[in-house]
Scaffold this motif. Structure first.
Motif, PDB file in Angstrom:
ATOM      1  N   SER A 199       1.804  10.888   0.548  1.00 24.94           N
ATOM      2  CA  SER A 199       1.222   9.734  -0.136  1.00 24.94           C
ATOM      3  C   SER A 199       1.618   9.679  -1.604  1.00 24.94           C
ATOM      4  O   SER A 199       1.610   8.609  -2.220  1.00 24.94           O
ATOM      5  CB  SER A 199      -0.306   9.766  -0.016  1.00 24.94           C
TER       6      SER A 199
ATOM      7  N   ARG B  97      -3.667   4.122  -8.244  1.00 24.22           N
ATOM      8  CA  ARG B  97      -2.855   3.479  -7.217  1.00 24.22           C
ATOM      9  C   ARG B  97      -3.548   2.272  -6.592  1.00 24.22           C
ATOM     10  O   ARG B  97      -2.895   1.275  -6.243  1.00 24.22           O
ATOM     11  CB  ARG B  97      -2.516   4.527  -6.146  1.00 24.22           C
ATOM     12  N   ASP B  98      -4.866   2.315  -6.468  1.00 24.99           N
ATOM     13  CA  ASP B  98      -5.591   1.234  -5.811  1.00 24.99           C
ATOM     14  C   ASP B  98      -5.559  -0.076  -6.586  1.00 24.99           C
ATOM     15  O   ASP B  98      -5.887  -1.133  -6.032  1.00 24.99           O
ATOM     16  CB  ASP B  98      -7.052   1.638  -5.574  1.00 24.99           C
TER      17      ASP B  98
ATOM     18  N   TRP C 189      -0.437  -3.389  -6.031  1.00 23.21           N
ATOM     19  CA  TRP C 189       0.224  -3.716  -4.774  1.00 23.21           C
ATOM     20  C   TRP C 189       1.696  -3.365  -4.946  1.00 23.21           C
ATOM     21  O   TRP C 189       2.346  -3.834  -5.899  1.00 23.21           O
ATOM     22  CB  TRP C 189       0.114  -5.200  -4.459  1.00 23.21           C
TER      23      TRP C 189
ATOM     24  N   LYS D 103      -5.113  -7.324  -8.588  1.00 17.98           N
ATOM     25  CA  LYS D 103      -4.064  -6.317  -8.418  1.00 17.98           C
ATOM     26  C   LYS D 103      -2.886  -6.598  -9.349  1.00 17.98           C
ATOM     27  O   LYS D 103      -2.494  -7.752  -9.550  1.00 17.98           O
ATOM     28  CB  LYS D 103      -3.548  -6.320  -6.973  1.00 17.98           C
TER      29      LYS D 103
ATOM     30  N   CYS E 228       1.295  -5.806  -9.696  1.00 18.75           N
ATOM     31  CA  CYS E 228       2.327  -5.789  -8.657  1.00 18.75           C
ATOM     32  C   CYS E 228       3.565  -5.012  -9.100  1.00 18.75           C
ATOM     33  O   CYS E 228       3.966  -5.078 -10.269  1.00 18.75           O
ATOM     34  CB  CYS E 228       2.741  -7.212  -8.290  1.00 18.75           C
TER      35      CYS E 228
ATOM     36  N   ASP F  11       2.862  -1.156   0.212  1.00 24.89           N
ATOM     37  CA  ASP F  11       1.814  -2.000   0.792  1.00 24.89           C
ATOM     38  C   ASP F  11       2.376  -3.136   1.627  1.00 24.89           C
ATOM     39  O   ASP F  11       1.792  -3.513   2.654  1.00 24.89           O
ATOM     40  CB  ASP F  11       0.937  -2.588  -0.326  1.00 24.89           C
ATOM     41  N   PHE F  12       3.508  -3.722   1.184  1.00 26.68           N
ATOM     42  CA  PHE F  12       4.092  -4.866   1.878  1.00 26.68           C
ATOM     43  C   PHE F  12       5.613  -4.752   1.876  1.00 26.68           C
ATOM     44  O   PHE F  12       6.202  -4.272   0.908  1.00 26.68           O
ATOM     45  CB  PHE F  12       3.714  -6.196   1.202  1.00 26.68           C
TER      46      PHE F  12
ATOM     47  N   LEU G 246       4.307  -1.678   7.848  1.00 23.71           N
ATOM     48  CA  LEU G 246       4.210  -2.686   6.791  1.00 23.71           C
ATOM     49  C   LEU G 246       4.083  -4.094   7.365  1.00 23.71           C
ATOM     50  O   LEU G 246       4.684  -4.420   8.388  1.00 23.71           O
ATOM     51  CB  LEU G 246       5.447  -2.637   5.895  1.00 23.71           C
TER      52      LEU G 246
ATOM     53  N   GLU H 219      -4.491 -10.474   0.937  1.00 23.27           N
ATOM     54  CA  GLU H 219      -5.685  -9.650   1.108  1.00 23.27           C
ATOM     55  C   GLU H 219      -6.057  -9.503   2.571  1.00 23.27           C
ATOM     56  O   GLU H 219      -6.685  -8.518   2.967  1.00 23.27           O
ATOM     57  CB  GLU H 219      -6.853 -10.264   0.336  1.00 23.27           C
TER      58      GLU H 219
ATOM     59  N   LYS I 291      -3.221  -6.328   6.747  1.00 22.03           N
ATOM     60  CA  LYS I 291      -3.477  -4.892   6.751  1.00 22.03           C
ATOM     61  C   LYS I 291      -2.306  -4.142   7.378  1.00 22.03           C
ATOM     62  O   LYS I 291      -1.681  -4.625   8.331  1.00 22.03           O
ATOM     63  CB  LYS I 291      -4.754  -4.573   7.539  1.00 22.03           C
ATOM     64  N   LYS I 292      -2.034  -2.963   6.858  1.00 19.60           N
ATOM     65  CA  LYS I 292      -0.984  -2.134   7.442  1.00 19.60           C
ATOM     66  C   LYS I 292      -1.404  -1.687   8.834  1.00 19.60           C
ATOM     67  O   LYS I 292      -2.592  -1.537   9.130  1.00 19.60           O
ATOM     68  CB  LYS I 292      -0.707  -0.911   6.559  1.00 19.60           C
TER      69      LYS I 292
END
Length: 371
Positions: free
Chosen positions: A185, A204-205, A208, A238, A240, A288-289, A313, A346, A349-350
């Motif tokens: 991670s 990290r949270d 994105w 967030k 980016c 995340d994406f 992803l 939002e 989700k992964k």
């Protein structure tokens, strides 16, 4: 050293692991100067193969390829076809005759990774003309080889090949990057510690992280992506970051250099360039994406998109669909797992990381057995 090469080696290794003896032949290899016998690696003792130089004469390559086929004595010859692999303009006239000579009466299967260009309304006159010549080459290839099985990845290609009277089966694509067995991670922090500190990414949270993998198409509208992703980030509170990993191409490099000059509090850009497979897998698991820079109808044939999907992803399709005359619009809107065309980020989700290769190998074997 390309997507089709990755695909062929990984599929052959999976089949080999199941007890099917596979041998690899590269007919126009730009990475070697002369015919080179080699072991491509893989499982259960590796994958013996022969690499024939793209700079060598077809006469010599045909002789060497036929000798290789006679030594192997295969039940099936699987042709992994991209016309641009044989000619820089995709105009390899006589390809069908040469492939028939190499096949020597064996049972044939063809995977069309690409077909001809110029079918979209937006295509230039030049591409339409080249496409008509490429279609003739593919038609001749089908007539010469008379394959028992024809595969392609995309519904669009199946539709267009069907106009030639060809019965085509869709074979889904798997990713070109194996899943790492040891996900970390904190990979980005280890890979790029100075950036981690400089850009205050310890929290990290609050970020994105988007990743674009491989070549970046020169028609990609990066400004539109940044604007829409920024708006979604502001709604979610967030910041980016966009990571480019792999070889983005000349146009992609220029685009990334321009983006890096526009960094601010809400956006960071990292161009990591070509990396080992292990690091690419770690990067995809950490992000995340995923971001796609090709029209959605081509995602079906994108090994990089498949790799992002396999790593869990959600892939953001940032380009509009092209228009194709006499092609049903609903066919182009066929959905893919983990692909979204909107920026309701939002809600995305992964998913669990999982390889598509075993299921593809199962279908490949079944299709050949049924034929």
């Amino acid at each position: 050293m390309d997507g089709v090469g990755d695909y062929t080696r990984r599929l052959a290794a999976e089949l080999n692991a199941r007890g099917h003896s596979c041998y690899l032949l590269s007919l126009a290899d730009p990475q070697v100067k002369k015919a080179t016998a080699c072991d491509f690696g893989g499982t259960n003792g590796g994958l013996p193969g022969l690499r024939l130089s793209a700079t060598d004469s077809w006469t010599r390559r045909l002789r060497q390829a036929k000798t290789f086929r006679e030594c192997v004595a295969p039940d099936w010859v699987s042709w992994q076809i991209v016309l641009y692999g044989f000619d820089p303009r995709g105009l390899s006239f006589g390809l069908g005759r040469r492939c028939k000579e190499i096949s020597g009466g064996c049972k044939n299967q063809i995977m069309f990774h690409e077909i001809w260009i110029g079918e979209a309304e937006q295509s230039s006159l030049k591409n339409k003309i080249i496409g008509k010549l490429q279609r003739l080459i593919i038609k001749d290839l089908l007539q010469k080889l008379r394959p028992l099985v024809v595969h392609t990845h995309t519904p669009l290609y199946r539709h267009l090949l069907g106009r030639l009277g060809c019965q085509v089966t869709l074979l889904p694509l798997f990713g070109n990057i194996p899943l790492t067995t040891r996900p970390r991670s904190d990979w980005l922090k280890e890979k790029w510690p100075e950036g981690w500190v400089q850009f205050k990414m310890a929290d990290r949270d609050s970020w994105w992280i988007f990743v674009v993998f491989g070549s970046i198409h020169p028609e990609w509208d990066a400004d539109d992506f940044l604007r829409r992703a920024s708006a979604a980030g502001q709604r979610a509170g967030k910041k980016c970051a966009l990571i480019s990993i792999g070889r983005p191409g000349a146009a992609g490099e220029r685009m990334l250099q321009g983006l890096q000059k526009r960094e601010g509090d809400s956006w960071r850009f990292f161009n990591l360039g070509r990396q080992p497979e292990e690091d690419i897998s770690q990067c995809l698991l950490m992000a995340d994406f995923g971001v796609s820079a090709v029209p959605p109808e081509y995602l079906f044939k994108s090994g990089t998109a498949a790799a992002m999907i396999e790593h869990g992803l959600q892939v953001i399709a940032t380009r509009p669909t092209y228009r194709y005359p006499n092609c049903p619009s609903e066919m182009l809107s066929v959905g893919m797992r983990n692909v979204s065309g909107d920026f309701d980020l939002e809600a995305l989700k992964k998913s669990k990381a999982d390889s598509l290769l075993p299921a593809v190998a199962n279908q490949f074997i079944e299709d050949l057995q049924q034929a």
